[in-house]
Design an enzyme around this catalytic site. Structure first.
Site, PDB file in Angstrom:
ATOM      1  N   ASP A 228      -0.545   4.099   5.176  1.00  0.00           N
ATOM      2  CA  ASP A 228      -0.615   3.466   3.857  1.00  0.00           C
ATOM      3  C   ASP A 228       0.796   3.533   3.272  1.00  0.00           C
ATOM      4  O   ASP A 228       1.694   4.159   3.851  1.00  0.00           O
ATOM      5  CB  ASP A 228      -1.618   4.222   2.960  1.00  0.00           C
ATOM      6  CG  ASP A 228      -1.745   3.591   1.576  1.00  0.00           C
ATOM      7  OD1 ASP A 228      -1.803   2.347   1.501  1.00  0.00           O
ATOM      8  OD2 ASP A 228      -1.765   4.320   0.571  1.00  0.00           O
ATOM      9  N   SER A 229       0.963   2.908   2.083  1.00  0.00           N
ATOM     10  CA  SER A 229       2.260   2.983   1.420  1.00  0.00           C
ATOM     11  C   SER A 229       2.491   4.369   0.812  1.00  0.00           C
ATOM     12  O   SER A 229       3.623   4.771   0.604  1.00  0.00           O
ATOM     13  CB  SER A 229       2.320   1.931   0.310  1.00  0.00           C
ATOM     14  OG  SER A 229       1.261   2.149  -0.607  1.00  0.00           O
TER      15      SER A 229
ATOM     16  N   GLU B  21       0.205   7.207  -8.079  1.00  0.00           N
ATOM     17  CA  GLU B  21       1.227   7.915  -7.300  1.00  0.00           C
ATOM     18  C   GLU B  21       1.907   8.986  -8.158  1.00  0.00           C
ATOM     19  O   GLU B  21       2.314  10.026  -7.663  1.00  0.00           O
ATOM     20  CB  GLU B  21       2.285   6.929  -6.780  1.00  0.00           C
ATOM     21  CG  GLU B  21       1.831   6.121  -5.568  1.00  0.00           C
ATOM     22  CD  GLU B  21       1.852   6.921  -4.261  1.00  0.00           C
ATOM     23  OE1 GLU B  21       2.771   7.716  -4.043  1.00  0.00           O
ATOM     24  OE2 GLU B  21       0.919   6.720  -3.447  1.00  0.00           O
TER      25      GLU B  21
ATOM     26  N   CYS C 200      -4.586   0.627   4.311  1.00  0.00           N
ATOM     27  CA  CYS C 200      -3.921  -0.122   3.249  1.00  0.00           C
ATOM     28  C   CYS C 200      -4.496  -1.535   3.213  1.00  0.00           C
ATOM     29  O   CYS C 200      -4.343  -2.302   4.167  1.00  0.00           O
ATOM     30  CB  CYS C 200      -2.421  -0.181   3.552  1.00  0.00           C
ATOM     31  SG  CYS C 200      -1.541  -1.259   2.428  1.00  0.00           S
ATOM     32  N   ASN C 201      -5.162  -1.848   2.107  1.00  0.00           N
ATOM     33  CA  ASN C 201      -5.779  -3.177   1.987  1.00  0.00           C
ATOM     34  C   ASN C 201      -4.744  -4.297   1.936  1.00  0.00           C
ATOM     35  O   ASN C 201      -5.014  -5.424   2.361  1.00  0.00           O
ATOM     36  CB  ASN C 201      -6.610  -3.241   0.704  1.00  0.00           C
ATOM     37  CG  ASN C 201      -7.832  -2.364   0.770  1.00  0.00           C
ATOM     38  OD1 ASN C 201      -8.880  -2.784   1.201  1.00  0.00           O
ATOM     39  ND2 ASN C 201      -7.688  -1.117   0.350  1.00  0.00           N
ATOM     40  N   THR C 202      -3.584  -3.988   1.382  1.00  0.00           N
ATOM     41  CA  THR C 202      -2.550  -5.016   1.246  1.00  0.00           C
ATOM     42  C   THR C 202      -2.082  -5.464   2.633  1.00  0.00           C
ATOM     43  O   THR C 202      -1.950  -6.665   2.908  1.00  0.00           O
ATOM     44  CB  THR C 202      -1.382  -4.463   0.389  1.00  0.00           C
ATOM     45  OG1 THR C 202      -1.923  -3.957  -0.834  1.00  0.00           O
ATOM     46  CG2 THR C 202      -0.358  -5.518   0.099  1.00  0.00           C
TER      47      THR C 202
ATOM     48  N   HIS D  21      -5.879   3.347  -2.932  1.00  0.00           N
ATOM     49  CA  HIS D  21      -5.536   4.310  -3.987  1.00  0.00           C
ATOM     50  C   HIS D  21      -6.680   4.485  -5.003  1.00  0.00           C
ATOM     51  O   HIS D  21      -6.770   5.518  -5.647  1.00  0.00           O
ATOM     52  CB  HIS D  21      -4.292   3.851  -4.763  1.00  0.00           C
ATOM     53  CG  HIS D  21      -2.988   4.141  -4.078  1.00  0.00           C
ATOM     54  ND1 HIS D  21      -2.533   3.417  -3.010  1.00  0.00           N
ATOM     55  CD2 HIS D  21      -2.037   5.068  -4.346  1.00  0.00           C
ATOM     56  CE1 HIS D  21      -1.353   3.879  -2.636  1.00  0.00           C
ATOM     57  NE2 HIS D  21      -1.019   4.885  -3.430  1.00  0.00           N
TER      58      HIS D  21
ATOM     59  N   TYR E 108       3.399  -1.491  -2.108  1.00  0.00           N
ATOM     60  CA  TYR E 108       3.436  -2.717  -1.289  1.00  0.00           C
ATOM     61  C   TYR E 108       2.916  -3.928  -2.082  1.00  0.00           C
ATOM     62  O   TYR E 108       3.251  -5.063  -1.787  1.00  0.00           O
ATOM     63  CB  TYR E 108       2.502  -2.579  -0.081  1.00  0.00           C
ATOM     64  CG  TYR E 108       2.980  -1.758   1.090  1.00  0.00           C
ATOM     65  CD1 TYR E 108       4.252  -1.194   1.143  1.00  0.00           C
ATOM     66  CD2 TYR E 108       2.121  -1.557   2.182  1.00  0.00           C
ATOM     67  CE1 TYR E 108       4.651  -0.437   2.248  1.00  0.00           C
ATOM     68  CE2 TYR E 108       2.527  -0.819   3.288  1.00  0.00           C
ATOM     69  CZ  TYR E 108       3.777  -0.258   3.314  1.00  0.00           C
ATOM     70  OH  TYR E 108       4.159   0.463   4.405  1.00  0.00           O
ATOM     71  N   GLY E 109       2.040  -3.631  -3.054  1.00  0.00           N
ATOM     72  CA  GLY E 109       1.238  -4.682  -3.670  1.00  0.00           C
ATOM     73  C   GLY E 109       1.990  -5.757  -4.430  1.00  0.00           C
ATOM     74  O   GLY E 109       1.445  -6.821  -4.702  1.00  0.00           O
TER      75      GLY E 109
ATOM     76  N   CYS F 240      -8.309  -1.370  -3.019  1.00  0.00           N
ATOM     77  CA  CYS F 240      -7.005  -0.749  -2.750  1.00  0.00           C
ATOM     78  C   CYS F 240      -7.332   0.708  -2.481  1.00  0.00           C
ATOM     79  O   CYS F 240      -8.108   1.321  -3.232  1.00  0.00           O
ATOM     80  CB  CYS F 240      -6.084  -0.875  -3.965  1.00  0.00           C
ATOM     81  SG  CYS F 240      -4.615   0.183  -3.862  1.00  0.00           S
TER      82      CYS F 240
HETATM   83  N1  DGL Z   1      -3.078   1.529  -0.983  1.00  0.00           N
HETATM   84  C1  DGL Z   1      -2.634   0.262  -0.560  1.00  0.00           C
HETATM   85  C2  DGL Z   1      -3.724  -0.768  -0.619  1.00  0.00           C
HETATM   86  O1  DGL Z   1      -4.838  -0.419  -0.277  1.00  0.00           O
HETATM   87  C3  DGL Z   1      -1.267  -0.161  -1.042  1.00  0.00           C
HETATM   88  C4  DGL Z   1      -1.050  -0.174  -2.502  1.00  0.00           C
HETATM   89  C5  DGL Z   1       0.401  -0.488  -2.835  1.00  0.00           C
HETATM   90  O2  DGL Z   1       1.297   0.118  -2.230  1.00  0.00           O
HETATM   91  O3  DGL Z   1       0.606  -1.352  -3.696  1.00  0.00           O
HETATM   92  O4  DGL Z   1      -3.532  -1.920  -0.929  1.00  0.00           O
END
Ligand code: DGL
Length: 268
Positions: free
Chosen positions: A9-10, A147, A72-74, A181, A41-42, A179
């Protein structure tokens, strides 16, 4: 030695996946990579997200892992084809896993801006259950706050209220944590959702699929706290900072290695 499961993940978000996996599949060795140099990442463009995915999965693939868990969903939304191409082991994603967990006709998805713009959740859920109405809501400010360890501040509450409002105004019956997170603020989300709206954590679906694949029966749901001693933690920047911020989630200061991805996608 048993090859570890590669989870990435990020940042901290993938902990929610790691925990579900350890609960469902037993104490498997894991390699957790947090791309801390490039979180979040988003807000990145699809091409950046795809380049990053290539590097991250390329590195994981060299670590003798037994599977890639896209926590990571992104990345899952915009670069699953890249992940599949680079990985030489089975790949497990969150979005595909969550589609099977949905039976409501009106579904909201809280996610990053990149995930919402891709419509990946909508497409995947509707392919699995045609006719389902899917409303994707970008929540750009949540990941930086989570975070930073902000989990129940007035500011966070106000933001969550604003992100949930459009979904509740169209009468969704379930909300997907799109996401990784967001399960970290599940208590707050539960408080703010009306009774009768179900929260769906795609990590649960991923862990169940993985359990099936591994044919394991090592459920440790009743073992609290979970044991992270079999997990190797790696980051792309500031391991000491990551270790101290990870403590509330893991219940211990993990030993964290700094790795270099020698980035083509060096966008900090
Ligand atoms: N936790 C990640 C997700 O599921 C990345 C979130 C991010 O870094 O913006 O999308």
């Amino acid at each position: 030695m048993i090859s570890p499961l590669g989870v990435f993940d990020s940042g901290f978000g993938g902990f929610t996946v790691l925990k579900r996996v350890l609960e469902f599949c037993g104490q498997k060795p894991c390699l957790y990579l947090a791309d801390t140099a490039r979180v979040p990442y988003g807000d990145r463009s699809p091409s950046e997200i795809r380049l990053i995915a290539e590097e991250v999965v390329g590195w994981l693939d060299q670590q003798d892992i037994s599977a890639v868990l896209v926590a990571c969903n992104t990345t899952n939304s915009l670069a699953m084809d890249v992940v599949q191409k680079v990985a030489t082991t089975p790949v497990f994603g969150l979005i595909e896993s969550s589609a099977e967990m949905i039976f409501e006709d009106r579904v909201g998805v809280l996610c990053t801006t990149a995930t919402a713009s891709s419509s990946a959740y909508k497409q995947t859920i509707q392919a699995f259950r045609p006719g389902t109405l899917v409303f994707e809501q970008a929540c750009p400010e949540l990941v930086p706050l989570i975070e930073a360890g902000e989990l129940d501040s007035p500011r966070l509450r106000q933001l969550v209220f604003g992100y949930l409002k459009p979904l509740l105004s169209v009468d969704v019956k379930a909300v997907v944590l799109g996401c990784s997170h967001y399960p970290l603020i599940e208590p707050l989300l539960k408080q703010m959702l009306p009774i009768g709206v179900r929260l769906i954590d795609p990590a649960l679906g991923l862990a169940m699929k993985l359990e099936n694949h591994l044919n394991s029966s090592g459920k440790t749901s009743f073992r609290v706290p979970l044991d992270f001693s079999g997990t190797r933690f790696c980051v792309t920047s500031d391991p000491l900072d990551f270790s101290s911020r990870a403590k509330p989630w893991l219940g211990m200061y993990p030993e964290v290695e700094l790795i270099s991805l020698r980035s083509k996608a060096c966008i900090f």
